[in-house]
Design a protein around this motif. Structure first.
Motif, mmCIF file in Angstrom:
data_model
loop_
_atom_site.group_PDB
_atom_site.id
_atom_site.type_symbol
_atom_site.label_atom_id
_atom_site.label_comp_id
_atom_site.label_asym_id
_atom_site.label_seq_id
_atom_site.Cartn_x
_atom_site.Cartn_y
_atom_site.Cartn_z
ATOM 1 N N VAL A 160 0.862 -1.193 0.000
ATOM 2 C CA VAL A 160 0.000 0.000 0.000
ATOM 3 C C VAL A 160 0.894 1.239 0.000
ATOM 4 O O VAL A 160 1.820 1.353 0.814
ATOM 5 C CB VAL A 160 -0.911 0.018 1.242
ATOM 6 C CG1 VAL A 160 -1.811 1.246 1.221
ATOM 7 C CG2 VAL A 160 -1.734 -1.262 1.320
ATOM 8 N N VAL A 161 0.636 2.138 -0.919
ATOM 9 C CA VAL A 161 1.366 3.403 -0.976
ATOM 10 C C VAL A 161 0.339 4.527 -0.972
ATOM 11 O O VAL A 161 -0.545 4.570 -1.829
ATOM 12 C CB VAL A 161 2.246 3.505 -2.242
ATOM 13 C CG1 VAL A 161 3.023 4.819 -2.239
ATOM 14 C CG2 VAL A 161 3.193 2.324 -2.345
ATOM 15 N N VAL A 162 0.455 5.416 0.016
ATOM 16 C CA VAL A 162 -0.472 6.545 0.142
ATOM 17 C C VAL A 162 0.315 7.820 -0.123
ATOM 18 O O VAL A 162 1.382 8.022 0.459
ATOM 19 C CB VAL A 162 -1.080 6.600 1.563
ATOM 20 C CG1 VAL A 162 -2.087 7.728 1.671
ATOM 21 C CG2 VAL A 162 -1.717 5.270 1.920
ATOM 22 N N ARG A 163 -0.203 8.659 -0.997
ATOM 23 C CA ARG A 163 0.464 9.934 -1.281
ATOM 24 C C ARG A 163 -0.503 11.061 -0.985
ATOM 25 O O ARG A 163 -1.636 11.058 -1.466
ATOM 26 C CB ARG A 163 0.887 10.014 -2.753
ATOM 27 C CG ARG A 163 1.884 8.951 -3.141
ATOM 28 C CD ARG A 163 2.160 8.982 -4.647
ATOM 29 N NE ARG A 163 2.665 7.696 -5.102
ATOM 30 C CZ ARG A 163 3.934 7.322 -5.038
ATOM 31 N NH1 ARG A 163 4.839 8.160 -4.570
ATOM 32 N NH2 ARG A 163 4.299 6.134 -5.454
ATOM 33 N N ARG A 164 -0.051 11.993 -0.173
ATOM 34 C CA ARG A 164 -0.852 13.185 0.101
ATOM 35 C C ARG A 164 0.094 14.365 0.083
ATOM 36 O O ARG A 164 0.964 14.481 0.945
ATOM 37 C CB ARG A 164 -1.539 13.100 1.454
ATOM 38 C CG ARG A 164 -2.488 14.263 1.703
ATOM 39 C CD ARG A 164 -3.005 14.266 3.118
ATOM 40 N NE ARG A 164 -3.888 15.402 3.324
ATOM 41 C CZ ARG A 164 -3.471 16.640 3.543
ATOM 42 N NH1 ARG A 164 -2.172 16.915 3.575
ATOM 43 N NH2 ARG A 164 -4.340 17.619 3.709
ATOM 44 N N GLY A 165 -0.088 15.238 -0.909
ATOM 45 C CA GLY A 165 0.855 16.332 -1.074
ATOM 46 C C GLY A 165 2.257 15.763 -1.236
ATOM 47 O O GLY A 165 2.488 14.879 -2.058
ATOM 48 N N ASP A 166 3.206 16.269 -0.392
ATOM 49 C CA ASP A 166 4.581 15.770 -0.512
ATOM 50 C C ASP A 166 4.845 14.594 0.428
ATOM 51 O O ASP A 166 5.980 14.142 0.543
ATOM 52 C CB ASP A 166 5.590 16.896 -0.236
ATOM 53 C CG ASP A 166 5.444 17.477 1.154
ATOM 54 O OD1 ASP A 166 4.407 17.214 1.815
ATOM 55 O OD2 ASP A 166 6.354 18.203 1.591
ATOM 56 N N ALA A 167 3.817 14.089 1.098
ATOM 57 C CA ALA A 167 4.000 12.968 2.026
ATOM 58 C C ALA A 167 3.717 11.641 1.315
ATOM 59 O O ALA A 167 2.750 11.531 0.559
ATOM 60 C CB ALA A 167 3.062 13.119 3.216
ATOM 61 N N VAL A 168 4.592 10.672 1.557
ATOM 62 C CA VAL A 168 4.401 9.320 1.005
ATOM 63 C C VAL A 168 4.443 8.338 2.169
ATOM 64 O O VAL A 168 5.406 8.336 2.946
ATOM 65 C CB VAL A 168 5.500 8.964 -0.020
ATOM 66 C CG1 VAL A 168 5.264 7.554 -0.570
ATOM 67 C CG2 VAL A 168 5.548 9.982 -1.139
ATOM 68 N N VAL A 169 3.410 7.541 2.309
ATOM 69 C CA VAL A 169 3.313 6.593 3.411
ATOM 70 C C VAL A 169 3.214 5.189 2.815
ATOM 71 O O VAL A 169 2.403 4.964 1.916
ATOM 72 C CB VAL A 169 2.077 6.888 4.294
ATOM 73 C CG1 VAL A 169 2.064 5.969 5.514
ATOM 74 C CG2 VAL A 169 2.036 8.342 4.715
ATOM 75 N N ARG A 170 4.032 4.283 3.323
ATOM 76 C CA ARG A 170 3.999 2.896 2.829
ATOM 77 C C ARG A 170 3.666 1.954 3.974
ATOM 78 O O ARG A 170 4.135 2.162 5.103
ATOM 79 C CB ARG A 170 5.351 2.503 2.225
ATOM 80 C CG ARG A 170 5.684 3.261 0.982
ATOM 81 C CD ARG A 170 7.100 2.945 0.489
ATOM 82 N NE ARG A 170 7.497 3.922 -0.508
ATOM 83 C CZ ARG A 170 7.250 3.826 -1.806
ATOM 84 N NH1 ARG A 170 6.619 2.762 -2.265
ATOM 85 N NH2 ARG A 170 7.609 4.758 -2.651
ATOM 86 N N SER A 171 2.891 0.941 3.662
ATOM 87 C CA SER A 171 2.501 -0.018 4.695
ATOM 88 C C SER A 171 1.977 -1.290 4.017
ATOM 89 O O SER A 171 1.508 -1.237 2.874
ATOM 90 C CB SER A 171 1.399 0.600 5.562
ATOM 91 O OG SER A 171 1.040 -0.278 6.598
ATOM 92 N N PRO A 172 2.025 -2.433 4.696
ATOM 93 C CA PRO A 172 1.480 -3.648 4.055
ATOM 94 C C PRO A 172 -0.029 -3.642 3.939
ATOM 95 O O PRO A 172 -0.587 -4.240 3.021
ATOM 96 C CB PRO A 172 1.924 -4.783 4.986
ATOM 97 C CG PRO A 172 2.932 -4.203 5.903
ATOM 98 C CD PRO A 172 2.675 -2.731 5.973
ATOM 99 N N LEU A 189 -3.348 2.290 9.173
ATOM 100 C CA LEU A 189 -2.268 1.529 8.542
ATOM 101 C C LEU A 189 -1.660 0.589 9.569
ATOM 102 O O LEU A 189 -1.378 1.004 10.696
ATOM 103 C CB LEU A 189 -1.199 2.475 8.005
ATOM 104 C CG LEU A 189 -1.719 3.466 6.943
ATOM 105 C CD1 LEU A 189 -1.763 4.868 7.504
ATOM 106 C CD2 LEU A 189 -0.869 3.419 5.700
ATOM 107 N N ARG A 190 -1.439 -0.640 9.176
ATOM 108 C CA ARG A 190 -0.975 -1.650 10.124
ATOM 109 C C ARG A 190 0.128 -2.513 9.517
ATOM 110 O O ARG A 190 0.191 -2.693 8.307
ATOM 111 C CB ARG A 190 -2.143 -2.573 10.528
ATOM 112 C CG ARG A 190 -3.306 -1.868 11.216
ATOM 113 C CD ARG A 190 -2.900 -1.371 12.597
ATOM 114 N NE ARG A 190 -4.000 -0.722 13.309
ATOM 115 C CZ ARG A 190 -4.230 0.590 13.309
ATOM 116 N NH1 ARG A 190 -3.448 1.401 12.616
ATOM 117 N NH2 ARG A 190 -5.240 1.097 14.003
ATOM 118 N N GLY A 191 0.956 -3.042 10.414
ATOM 119 C CA GLY A 191 1.970 -4.009 9.982
ATOM 120 C C GLY A 191 3.300 -3.400 9.615
ATOM 121 O O GLY A 191 4.087 -4.030 8.900
ATOM 122 N N GLY A 192 3.579 -2.180 10.118
ATOM 123 C CA GLY A 192 4.828 -1.504 9.780
ATOM 124 C C GLY A 192 4.563 -0.360 8.829
ATOM 125 O O GLY A 192 4.030 -0.579 7.737
#
Lengths: 266, 131
Positions: A160-172, A189-192
């Motif tokens: 899972v990759v979430v992008r909001r503005g300049d923020a990028v969040v990755r998680s399983p 978001l769960r699992g790291g």
């Protein structure tokens, strides 16, 4: 594919038959399926799904055909509520799902009577209210999306990759929750979790994003790395717009010289 | 497969077993266990039927209607029979258990294994209700 989208998690699928249009339709009675090809368009209430190809699979057990009361003439609707009903629809090829103003795109989608399953979705989660100015879309990519419509929940899994503005969040894995109006309320978001925004990076076992407050709360051994600063604590709150950080029961190492020249720095 | 029928008038030419029927009605009884058997017996009516039985060819035209015992009904203006296939190039209306569809052409195998509506189709399919 680049599809701007918004989920349709809020509304449950309306009841009743599903309307379809296509170039061709092939009925395969032995295989208990119907195949639609070419510019496929499915609609049911305000739910619209388009794609290049669709397969409708019929339920294995036939429902009993309701007996028509004596004296009542056969009506057109009698044929449509008859002994066979579609258990699920699999749509492929440039799949586009729309429910009212909310949309989702993917390579492949499965509809059953309540839920929508999308493979390799690209989704934009929007919150159109309670956000000043132009709302910042939250773009999500994943290998798999399951829309549990009755629970107002979208479950993303695998990369899972979430992008909001300049923020990028990755998680399983991640769950997106909606309110009754279809507005995004929360991401879990769960699992790291790995967050990157400009020079700063944050990690934790879990993260919750509050769509109204626009804050991301990291928990589970959360850590923040920012130009040589390292902070850890019980919980780290990141303001995605304000760039402010709050750490509960904080421990860490700060390097003020790394921030020289920044706005507001001495 | 066995087919039986009646007509208001029937011209039968023994050479080639050609027939012309007006207001023909027939019923096809599929072999048990065949794919067509899933539909049950199939009844058809048409204003006019021209056929060459020896060549397994024919055409039915004018208010053609096919009814299967399973509950399927199809209507069109003209349909061609050619050995293993039925074909229509005109508007087709069909409905049955869990579906209703209209298209602008039809191609079907006479063994009932595939029925294809073509050239722009639209209709309704019943989705299974969850308890």
């Amino acid at each position: 594919m680049t599809g701007a989208i918004v989920l349709l998690a809020a509304a449950t699928l309306p009841s009743g038959p599903l309307d379809f249009k296509a170039r061709d339709m092939r009925i395969e009675p032995q295989e208990r399926r119907v195949v639609l090809d070419g510019d496929v368009h499915l609609s049911r209430g305000d739910l619209n799904v388009t794609g290049e190809h669709a397969v409708a699979e019929y339920a294995k057990e036939q429902a009993a055909l309701p007996r028509r009361p004596r004296g009542r003439k056969k009506e057109a609707s009698d044929t449509i509520v008859g002994g066979q009903s579609v258990e699920r629809f699999t749509v492929s090829g440039n799949v586009h799902v729309q429910s009212g103003s909310r949309t989702a795109d993917g390579e492949h989608g499965v509809l059953d009577s309540e839920d929508v399953d999308v493979v390799r979705p690209r989704v934009v989660l929007r919150r159109s209210i309670a956000e000043e100015g132009q709302p910042t879309p939250v773009r999500v990519e994943a290998d798999h999306l399951l829309l549990l419509q009755a629970r107002r929940l979208a479950r993303f899994t695998d990369d899972v990759v979430v992008r909001r503005g300049d923020a990028v969040v990755r998680s399983p894995r991640m769950e997106a929750r909606y309110d009754g109006e279809g507005q995004l309320t929360r991401l879990e978001l769960r699992g790291g979790v790995d967050v990157r925004q400009g020079d700063r990076r944050a990690t934790g076992q879990n993260a919750d994003y509050d769509a109204k407050a626009r804050t991301l709360v990291l928990a589970g051994d959360p850590k923040l790395y920012d130009q040589g600063d390292v902070l850890t604590g019980d919980r780290i709150d990141l303001g995605l717009d304000t760039k402010e950080v709050r750490v509960e029961r904080a421990r860490g190492r700060l390097r003020p010289e790394a921030h020289k020249g920044e706005r507001g720095a001495p | 497969m066995v087919a039986r029928g009646t007509a208001d008038r029937l011209d039968y030419h023994r050479a080639g077993a050609r027939l012309q029927a007006s207001h023909g009605r027939g019923v096809i009884q599929p072999e048990p266990g065949s794919r067509l058997a899933a539909f049950g017996s199939v009844r058809f009516v048409a204003d006019r039927v021209d056929g060459e039985i020896a060549n397994r060819k024919g055409v039915a035209s004018g208010a053609v209607r096919v009814d299967a015992a399973r509950g399927d009904v199809a209507r069109t203006d003209q349909i061609f029979y050619d050995g293993d296939f039925l074909r229509s190039d005109t508007h087709v209306d069909a409905a049955g258990p869990g579906y209703r569809v209209e298209g602008n052409g039809l191609l079907a195998r006479t063994d009932g294994s595939v029925i294809q509506l073509m050239d722009g189709v639209k209709g309704k399919l019943q989705m299974e209700a969850r308890p």
